[in-house]
Design a protein around this motif. Sequence first.
Motif, PDB file in Angstrom:
ATOM      1  N   TYR A  54       0.835  -1.213   0.000  1.00  0.00           N
ATOM      2  CA  TYR A  54       0.000   0.000   0.000  1.00  0.00           C
ATOM      3  C   TYR A  54       0.869   1.263   0.000  1.00  0.00           C
ATOM      4  O   TYR A  54       0.617   2.205  -0.774  1.00  0.00           O
ATOM      5  N   ALA A  55       1.910   1.299   0.846  1.00  0.00           N
ATOM      6  CA  ALA A  55       2.792   2.476   0.909  1.00  0.00           C
ATOM      7  C   ALA A  55       3.475   2.707  -0.438  1.00  0.00           C
ATOM      8  O   ALA A  55       3.616   3.849  -0.885  1.00  0.00           O
ATOM      9  N   PHE A  56       3.880   1.635  -1.084  1.00  0.00           N
ATOM     10  CA  PHE A  56       4.500   1.737  -2.404  1.00  0.00           C
ATOM     11  C   PHE A  56       3.505   2.333  -3.406  1.00  0.00           C
ATOM     12  O   PHE A  56       3.844   3.259  -4.154  1.00  0.00           O
ATOM     13  N   CYS A  57       2.287   1.840  -3.408  1.00  0.00           N
ATOM     14  CA  CYS A  57       1.248   2.358  -4.306  1.00  0.00           C
ATOM     15  C   CYS A  57       0.954   3.832  -4.013  1.00  0.00           C
ATOM     16  O   CYS A  57       0.801   4.639  -4.927  1.00  0.00           O
ATOM     17  N   LEU A  58       0.891   4.169  -2.745  1.00  0.00           N
ATOM     18  CA  LEU A  58       0.618   5.559  -2.362  1.00  0.00           C
ATOM     19  C   LEU A  58       1.732   6.488  -2.824  1.00  0.00           C
ATOM     20  O   LEU A  58       1.469   7.594  -3.304  1.00  0.00           O
ATOM     21  N   ARG A  59       2.985   6.039  -2.716  1.00  0.00           N
ATOM     22  CA  ARG A  59       4.106   6.859  -3.184  1.00  0.00           C
ATOM     23  C   ARG A  59       4.029   7.090  -4.682  1.00  0.00           C
ATOM     24  O   ARG A  59       4.427   8.145  -5.176  1.00  0.00           O
ATOM     25  N   LEU A  60       3.530   6.136  -5.415  1.00  0.00           N
ATOM     26  CA  LEU A  60       3.444   6.297  -6.867  1.00  0.00           C
ATOM     27  C   LEU A  60       2.202   7.073  -7.294  1.00  0.00           C
ATOM     28  O   LEU A  60       2.254   7.822  -8.261  1.00  0.00           O
ATOM     29  N   LEU A  61       1.100   6.906  -6.581  1.00  0.00           N
ATOM     30  CA  LEU A  61      -0.173   7.479  -7.023  1.00  0.00           C
ATOM     31  C   LEU A  61      -0.577   8.752  -6.299  1.00  0.00           C
ATOM     32  O   LEU A  61      -1.376   9.525  -6.810  1.00  0.00           O
ATOM     33  N   HIS A  62      -0.080   8.951  -5.064  1.00  0.00           N
ATOM     34  CA  HIS A  62      -0.378  10.155  -4.281  1.00  0.00           C
ATOM     35  C   HIS A  62      -1.872  10.386  -4.060  1.00  0.00           C
ATOM     36  O   HIS A  62      -2.335  11.519  -4.006  1.00  0.00           O
ATOM     37  N   ASP A  63      -2.605   9.308  -3.969  1.00  0.00           N
ATOM     38  CA  ASP A  63      -4.042   9.378  -3.741  1.00  0.00           C
ATOM     39  C   ASP A  63      -4.420   8.122  -2.966  1.00  0.00           C
ATOM     40  O   ASP A  63      -4.276   7.004  -3.477  1.00  0.00           O
ATOM     41  N   ARG A  64      -4.903   8.315  -1.743  1.00  0.00           N
ATOM     42  CA  ARG A  64      -5.183   7.167  -0.866  1.00  0.00           C
ATOM     43  C   ARG A  64      -6.200   6.198  -1.469  1.00  0.00           C
ATOM     44  O   ARG A  64      -6.019   4.989  -1.420  1.00  0.00           O
ATOM     45  N   LEU A 112      14.764   5.136  -4.928  1.00  0.00           N
ATOM     46  CA  LEU A 112      15.726   4.084  -4.591  1.00  0.00           C
ATOM     47  C   LEU A 112      16.039   4.068  -3.097  1.00  0.00           C
ATOM     48  O   LEU A 112      16.092   3.008  -2.471  1.00  0.00           O
ATOM     49  N   ILE A 113      16.236   5.238  -2.522  1.00  0.00           N
ATOM     50  CA  ILE A 113      16.540   5.334  -1.093  1.00  0.00           C
ATOM     51  C   ILE A 113      15.373   4.796  -0.265  1.00  0.00           C
ATOM     52  O   ILE A 113      15.566   4.035   0.685  1.00  0.00           O
ATOM     53  N   LEU A 114      14.156   5.165  -0.625  1.00  0.00           N
ATOM     54  CA  LEU A 114      12.984   4.699   0.117  1.00  0.00           C
ATOM     55  C   LEU A 114      12.797   3.191  -0.025  1.00  0.00           C
ATOM     56  O   LEU A 114      12.494   2.500   0.952  1.00  0.00           O
ATOM     57  N   LEU A 115      12.963   2.676  -1.227  1.00  0.00           N
ATOM     58  CA  LEU A 115      12.815   1.231  -1.420  1.00  0.00           C
ATOM     59  C   LEU A 115      13.843   0.458  -0.600  1.00  0.00           C
ATOM     60  O   LEU A 115      13.528  -0.559   0.009  1.00  0.00           O
ATOM     61  N   LEU A 134      14.140  -3.357   0.860  1.00  0.00           N
ATOM     62  CA  LEU A 134      14.437  -4.192  -0.296  1.00  0.00           C
ATOM     63  C   LEU A 134      15.942  -4.252  -0.522  1.00  0.00           C
ATOM     64  O   LEU A 134      16.645  -3.245  -0.363  1.00  0.00           O
ATOM     65  N   SER A 135      16.418  -5.413  -0.894  1.00  0.00           N
ATOM     66  CA  SER A 135      17.829  -5.551  -1.260  1.00  0.00           C
ATOM     67  C   SER A 135      18.009  -4.934  -2.643  1.00  0.00           C
ATOM     68  O   SER A 135      17.036  -4.703  -3.375  1.00  0.00           O
ATOM     69  N   TYR A 136      19.269  -4.714  -3.024  1.00  0.00           N
ATOM     70  CA  TYR A 136      19.512  -4.169  -4.357  1.00  0.00           C
ATOM     71  C   TYR A 136      19.082  -5.154  -5.436  1.00  0.00           C
ATOM     72  O   TYR A 136      18.622  -4.752  -6.499  1.00  0.00           O
ATOM     73  N   GLU A 137      19.190  -6.435  -5.144  1.00  0.00           N
ATOM     74  CA  GLU A 137      18.749  -7.446  -6.100  1.00  0.00           C
ATOM     75  C   GLU A 137      17.225  -7.391  -6.264  1.00  0.00           C
ATOM     76  O   GLU A 137      16.712  -7.482  -7.377  1.00  0.00           O
ATOM     77  N   GLU A 138      16.502  -7.243  -5.160  1.00  0.00           N
ATOM     78  CA  GLU A 138      15.044  -7.129  -5.235  1.00  0.00           C
ATOM     79  C   GLU A 138      14.645  -5.851  -5.973  1.00  0.00           C
ATOM     80  O   GLU A 138      13.718  -5.859  -6.782  1.00  0.00           O
ATOM     81  N   ASP A 177      23.941  -3.673  -9.170  1.00  0.00           N
ATOM     82  CA  ASP A 177      25.137  -2.845  -8.968  1.00  0.00           C
ATOM     83  C   ASP A 177      24.902  -1.396  -9.394  1.00  0.00           C
ATOM     84  O   ASP A 177      25.412  -0.467  -8.776  1.00  0.00           O
ATOM     85  N   THR A 178      24.119  -1.203 -10.434  1.00  0.00           N
ATOM     86  CA  THR A 178      23.782   0.154 -10.877  1.00  0.00           C
ATOM     87  C   THR A 178      22.977   0.872  -9.796  1.00  0.00           C
ATOM     88  O   THR A 178      23.249   2.038  -9.472  1.00  0.00           O
ATOM     89  N   LEU A 179      22.003   0.176  -9.227  1.00  0.00           N
ATOM     90  CA  LEU A 179      21.178   0.783  -8.180  1.00  0.00           C
ATOM     91  C   LEU A 179      22.003   1.061  -6.935  1.00  0.00           C
ATOM     92  O   LEU A 179      21.837   2.110  -6.294  1.00  0.00           O
ATOM     93  N   ARG A 180      22.897   0.141  -6.579  1.00  0.00           N
ATOM     94  CA  ARG A 180      23.780   0.329  -5.421  1.00  0.00           C
ATOM     95  C   ARG A 180      24.633   1.586  -5.613  1.00  0.00           C
ATOM     96  O   ARG A 180      24.765   2.406  -4.697  1.00  0.00           O
ATOM     97  N   ALA A 181      25.166   1.774  -6.822  1.00  0.00           N
ATOM     98  CA  ALA A 181      25.990   2.949  -7.116  1.00  0.00           C
ATOM     99  C   ALA A 181      25.159   4.229  -7.058  1.00  0.00           C
ATOM    100  O   ALA A 181      25.624   5.257  -6.532  1.00  0.00           O
ATOM    101  N   ARG A 182      23.940   4.185  -7.559  1.00  0.00           N
ATOM    102  CA  ARG A 182      23.084   5.381  -7.528  1.00  0.00           C
ATOM    103  C   ARG A 182      22.745   5.781  -6.097  1.00  0.00           C
ATOM    104  O   ARG A 182      22.743   6.963  -5.749  1.00  0.00           O
ATOM    105  N   VAL A 183      22.457   4.792  -5.258  1.00  0.00           N
ATOM    106  CA  VAL A 183      22.179   5.093  -3.854  1.00  0.00           C
ATOM    107  C   VAL A 183      23.434   5.636  -3.184  1.00  0.00           C
ATOM    108  O   VAL A 183      23.369   6.613  -2.428  1.00  0.00           O
ATOM    109  N   ALA A 184      24.580   5.029  -3.474  1.00  0.00           N
ATOM    110  CA  ALA A 184      25.838   5.489  -2.872  1.00  0.00           C
ATOM    111  C   ALA A 184      26.140   6.934  -3.263  1.00  0.00           C
ATOM    112  O   ALA A 184      26.654   7.711  -2.445  1.00  0.00           O
ATOM    113  N   ARG A 185      25.817   7.321  -4.490  1.00  0.00           N
ATOM    114  CA  ARG A 185      26.031   8.716  -4.913  1.00  0.00           C
ATOM    115  C   ARG A 185      25.019   9.662  -4.278  1.00  0.00           C
ATOM    116  O   ARG A 185      25.293  10.841  -4.082  1.00  0.00           O
TER     117      ARG A 185
END
Length: 184
Positions: free
Chosen positions: A35-45, A143-146, A152-156, A166-174
């Motif tokens: 639900y929280a994931f859906c709310l973050r994407l849709l912004h409408d409860r 990415l930070i919220l996920l 969630l792991s970077y693989e998930e 690895d791309t997502l890990r690098a983006r979060v690290a930056r």
Amino acid sequence: MSRDDKDGDVLDLIGRRDYRQAVDLLVRRHGDVVYAFCLRLLHDRARAEDVCQQAFLQAYKGLPGFGGGSSLRTWLLGIAKNRAIDALRAGRREAGRVAPDDELLDDAVESAPGPDERADESRASDALGACLERCVSPAEKLLILLHYRDGLSYEEMGALLGKKADTLRARVARALPKLRRGLE
């Protein structure tokens, strides 16, 4: 099937073809995250609730075919992401414009509500939310919220977003130094 320690009992139920009890456990265990994931994407409860329900209905129908290629949580979030994109696309169609999936997700994250709309959260959470809005891009925020909020792991995350871990890990690290500077 893939074994996730948290959902081993659900996998056992799927193996016994007890899909009703399996989805009940999934709703109790992962419903808030979906639900929280859906709310973050849709912004409408209301839309987020509808999409969340659609995701669990689709999961119920899809349990017999769940192959265990990912964790159940990642699988559920993938279903929710696709249903949210459908909802965003339907909204755009009503407005006369249809955008590609990546643009829909970016737009959804960009228009996220600010921390003052979340009055029930603590001061530290509000400061972090403000910093996320101010200091990082919408894609970095997602990415930070996920990773940190939803666990969630970077693989998930890679499986969910169709990107390399690895791309997502690098983006979060930056992104983290930007957040740190913003909080200071």
